[in-house]
Design an enzyme around this catalytic site. Structure first.
Site, PDB file in Angstrom:
ATOM      1  N   SER A  41       0.862  -1.121   0.148  1.00 12.46           N
ATOM      2  CA  SER A  41      -0.070  -0.256   0.187  1.00 12.46           C
ATOM      3  C   SER A  41       1.036   1.076  -0.131  1.00 12.46           C
ATOM      4  O   SER A  41       1.443   1.527   1.003  1.00 12.46           O
ATOM      5  CB  SER A  41      -0.922  -0.172   1.204  1.00 12.46           C
ATOM      6  OG  SER A  41      -1.592   1.264   1.272  1.00 12.46           O
ATOM      7  N   HIS A  83      -1.118  -1.791  -4.027  1.00 14.65           N
ATOM      8  CA  HIS A  83      -2.321  -1.243  -3.678  1.00 14.65           C
ATOM      9  C   HIS A  83      -2.521   0.286  -3.532  1.00 14.65           C
ATOM     10  O   HIS A  83      -1.696   1.002  -2.827  1.00 14.65           O
ATOM     11  CB  HIS A  83      -2.482  -1.779  -2.074  1.00 14.65           C
ATOM     12  CG  HIS A  83      -3.743  -1.489  -1.649  1.00 14.65           C
ATOM     13  ND1 HIS A  83      -4.871  -2.486  -1.743  1.00 14.65           N
ATOM     14  CD2 HIS A  83      -3.948  -0.457  -0.772  1.00 14.65           C
ATOM     15  CE1 HIS A  83      -5.698  -1.740  -0.929  1.00 14.65           C
ATOM     16  NE2 HIS A  83      -5.630  -0.740  -0.283  1.00 14.65           N
ATOM     17  N   ASP A 122      -4.599   3.411  -2.491  1.00 12.42           N
ATOM     18  CA  ASP A 122      -5.755   3.841  -1.662  1.00 12.42           C
ATOM     19  C   ASP A 122      -6.246   5.358  -1.991  1.00 12.42           C
ATOM     20  O   ASP A 122      -5.960   6.303  -2.026  1.00 12.42           O
ATOM     21  CB  ASP A 122      -5.232   4.079  -0.489  1.00 12.42           C
ATOM     22  CG  ASP A 122      -4.868   2.613   0.381  1.00 12.42           C
ATOM     23  OD1 ASP A 122      -6.060   1.920   0.335  1.00 12.42           O
ATOM     24  OD2 ASP A 122      -3.798   2.303   1.012  1.00 12.42           O
ATOM     25  N   MET A 134      -8.868   8.006  -1.746  1.00 10.57           N
ATOM     26  CA  MET A 134      -9.768   8.766  -0.792  1.00 10.57           C
ATOM     27  C   MET A 134     -10.491   9.823  -1.233  1.00 10.57           C
ATOM     28  O   MET A 134      -9.806  10.869  -1.997  1.00 10.57           O
ATOM     29  CB  MET A 134      -9.167   8.790   0.477  1.00 10.57           C
ATOM     30  CG  MET A 134      -8.415   7.728   1.134  1.00 10.57           C
ATOM     31  SD  MET A 134      -7.529   8.188   2.603  1.00 10.57           S
ATOM     32  CE  MET A 134      -6.632   6.716   2.867  1.00 10.57           C
ATOM     33  N   HIS A 183      -8.358   0.542  -4.525  1.00  8.89           N
ATOM     34  CA  HIS A 183      -9.278   0.445  -3.260  1.00  8.89           C
ATOM     35  C   HIS A 183      -9.693   1.759  -3.210  1.00  8.89           C
ATOM     36  O   HIS A 183      -9.386   2.926  -2.866  1.00  8.89           O
ATOM     37  CB  HIS A 183      -8.264   0.204  -2.064  1.00  8.89           C
ATOM     38  CG  HIS A 183      -8.997   0.192  -0.700  1.00  8.89           C
ATOM     39  ND1 HIS A 183      -8.603   0.300   0.399  1.00  8.89           N
ATOM     40  CD2 HIS A 183     -10.412   0.058  -0.581  1.00  8.89           C
ATOM     41  CE1 HIS A 183      -9.601   0.049   1.297  1.00  8.89           C
ATOM     42  NE2 HIS A 183     -10.888   0.073   0.879  1.00  8.89           N
ATOM     43  N   MET A 190     -12.003   4.169  -1.690  1.00  8.20           N
ATOM     44  CA  MET A 190     -13.002   4.796  -0.379  1.00  8.20           C
ATOM     45  C   MET A 190     -13.675   6.084  -0.890  1.00  8.20           C
ATOM     46  O   MET A 190     -13.142   7.030  -0.587  1.00  8.20           O
ATOM     47  CB  MET A 190     -11.974   4.691   0.887  1.00  8.20           C
ATOM     48  CG  MET A 190     -11.355   3.678   1.175  1.00  8.20           C
ATOM     49  SD  MET A 190      -9.754   3.877   2.195  1.00  8.20           S
ATOM     50  CE  MET A 190      -8.543   3.624   0.825  1.00  8.20           C
ATOM     51  N   MET A 245     -11.591  -4.749   5.874  1.00  9.07           N
ATOM     52  CA  MET A 245     -10.957  -3.550   6.627  1.00  9.07           C
ATOM     53  C   MET A 245     -10.625  -4.015   8.080  1.00  9.07           C
ATOM     54  O   MET A 245     -11.578  -4.441   8.784  1.00  9.07           O
ATOM     55  CB  MET A 245     -11.728  -2.235   6.593  1.00  9.07           C
ATOM     56  CG  MET A 245     -11.727  -1.597   5.226  1.00  9.07           C
ATOM     57  SD  MET A 245     -10.165  -1.069   4.543  1.00  9.07           S
ATOM     58  CE  MET A 245      -9.195  -0.492   5.731  1.00  9.07           C
ATOM     59  N   ASP A 248      -6.678  -5.463   5.171  1.00  2.83           N
ATOM     60  CA  ASP A 248      -6.045  -4.347   5.083  1.00  2.83           C
ATOM     61  C   ASP A 248      -6.165  -3.360   6.408  1.00  2.83           C
ATOM     62  O   ASP A 248      -7.503  -3.209   6.743  1.00  2.83           O
ATOM     63  CB  ASP A 248      -6.842  -3.476   3.853  1.00  2.83           C
ATOM     64  CG  ASP A 248      -6.201  -2.277   3.491  1.00  2.83           C
ATOM     65  OD1 ASP A 248      -5.022  -1.740   3.842  1.00  2.83           O
ATOM     66  OD2 ASP A 248      -6.865  -1.439   2.508  1.00  2.83           O
ATOM     67  N   GLY A 249      -5.251  -2.949   6.932  1.00  2.27           N
ATOM     68  CA  GLY A 249      -5.301  -2.365   7.946  1.00  2.27           C
ATOM     69  C   GLY A 249      -4.361  -2.765   9.260  1.00  2.27           C
ATOM     70  O   GLY A 249      -4.588  -3.843   9.831  1.00  2.27           O
TER      71      GLY A 249
HETATM   72  C1  DX5 Z   1      -6.609   2.552   5.231  1.00  2.41           C
HETATM   73  C2  DX5 Z   1      -6.040   2.067   3.770  1.00  2.41           C
HETATM   74  C3  DX5 Z   1      -5.017   1.040   3.949  1.00  2.41           C
HETATM   75  C4  DX5 Z   1      -3.820   1.642   4.674  1.00  2.41           C
HETATM   76  C5  DX5 Z   1      -3.060   0.443   5.176  1.00  2.41           C
HETATM   77  O1  DX5 Z   1      -7.597   3.595   5.147  1.00  2.41           O
HETATM   78  O2  DX5 Z   1      -7.080   1.291   3.112  1.00  2.41           O
HETATM   79  O3  DX5 Z   1      -4.684   0.518   2.745  1.00  2.41           O
HETATM   80  O4  DX5 Z   1      -2.744   2.302   4.010  1.00  2.41           O
HETATM   81  O5  DX5 Z   1      -1.934   1.206   5.947  1.00  2.41           O
HETATM   82  P1  DX5 Z   1      -1.457   0.460   7.312  1.00  2.41           P
HETATM   83  O6  DX5 Z   1      -0.774  -0.784   6.588  1.00  2.41           O
HETATM   84  O7  DX5 Z   1      -0.225   1.230   7.814  1.00  2.41           O
HETATM   85  O8  DX5 Z   1      -2.371   0.056   8.145  1.00  2.41           O
HETATM   86 ZN    ZN Z   2      -6.435   0.117   1.277  1.00  2.00          ZN
END
Ligand code: DX5
Ligand code: ZN
Length: 222
Positions: free
Chosen positions: A6, A31, A33, A35, A64, A66, A134, A172-173
């Site tokens: 990620s 990955h 992310d 947002m 991904h 969000m 998640m 993830d997380g």
């Molecule tokens: C959180 C993201 C994750 C995040 C994971 O909203 O979807 O992909 O980047 O980060 P870590 O591995 O640091 O929890």
């Molecule tokens: Zn993610």
């Protein structure tokens, strides 16, 4: 076990080098992310950065999303993604999103927040290639893994097996070498790691220990 890097936590000033480094270190996918500042509080990046990553990366990209109303944005990510994942909480019509992704020749995935019942996925499981569980509330990297996620992964695995779905389980997380063994045991197929990877001094070693974690699982909390 596959490991997805990620890049939210990578050094954006050296994005190309970071991608090459995790590829050389043995990551299986990248990955992204995305947002929107609405479904989650923060804003990360969107299509232009994803397209740039695609030019630099040899590995498949998993986007991904969000974002609310994902149907308005999915098309932007189809040209360079192997998998596009949207959140079940963000749309009235998950079936339409799945079709839209599939029509672009891309694998559809659904993600769900830690407080959304796993059973909400039931109608869609046969049509999915991936479910992204998640294990923190989405919005930023570097949070603590929520231990109840392990039971949710087990429940999801039973549902997937029960309906003959081919969906993989991504987590993830807060994923790190210390909980990778428990995640593997619970049924995870893809571990997504941000801070545990990019804040480690040794990407190859971290990826290797996510894939083959220490036999004795460490504490869930640091
Ligand atoms: C959180 C993201 C994750 C995040 C994971 O909203 O979807 O992909 O980047 O980060 P870590 O591995 O640091 O929890
Ligand atoms: Zn993610």
């Amino acid at each position: 076990m596959k490991v997805s890097a990620s890049i939210l936590d990578c050094d954006f000033l050296h994005l190309g080098e970071e991608i090459r480094a995790v590829e050389a270190a043995g990551a299986d996918c990248i990955h992204l992310d995305v947002m929107d500042g609405r479904f989650v509080r923060g804003i990360s990046f969107g299509r232009p950065l994803g397209a740039a990553v695609a030019r630099a990366a040899k590995l498949p990209l998993h986007s991904h999303l969000m974002v609310i109303e994902p149907e308005k944005q999915i098309d932007e990510y189809l040209p360079f993604s192997e998998v596009v994942v949207f959140h079940i909480e963000t749309t009235e019509d998950p079936g339409r999103c799945i079709e839209q992704i599939r029509a672009g020749g891309v694998k559809p995935g659904i993600s769900l927040n830690p407080d959304t019942p796993i059973a909400a996925l039931k109608p869609w499981l046969p049509e999915l290639d991936d479910v992204l569980v998640m294990s923190v509330f989405p919005g930023r990297g570097g949070q603590q893994f929520i231990p109840e996620s392990l039971d949710r992964i087990r429940e999801l695995e039973r549902l997937i097996a029960g309906c003959g779905s081919r969906a993989t389980i991504s987590v993830d997380g807060g994923v790190k070498p210390e909980n990778a063994g428990l995640l593997a045991e619970a049924g995870a197929d893809i571990l997504i790691a941000g801070s545990a990877l990019f804040r480690s001094g040794d990407y190859a070693r971290t990826i290797a220990s996510l894939k083959s974690p220490p036999l004795t699982p460490g504490p869930l909390e640091p």
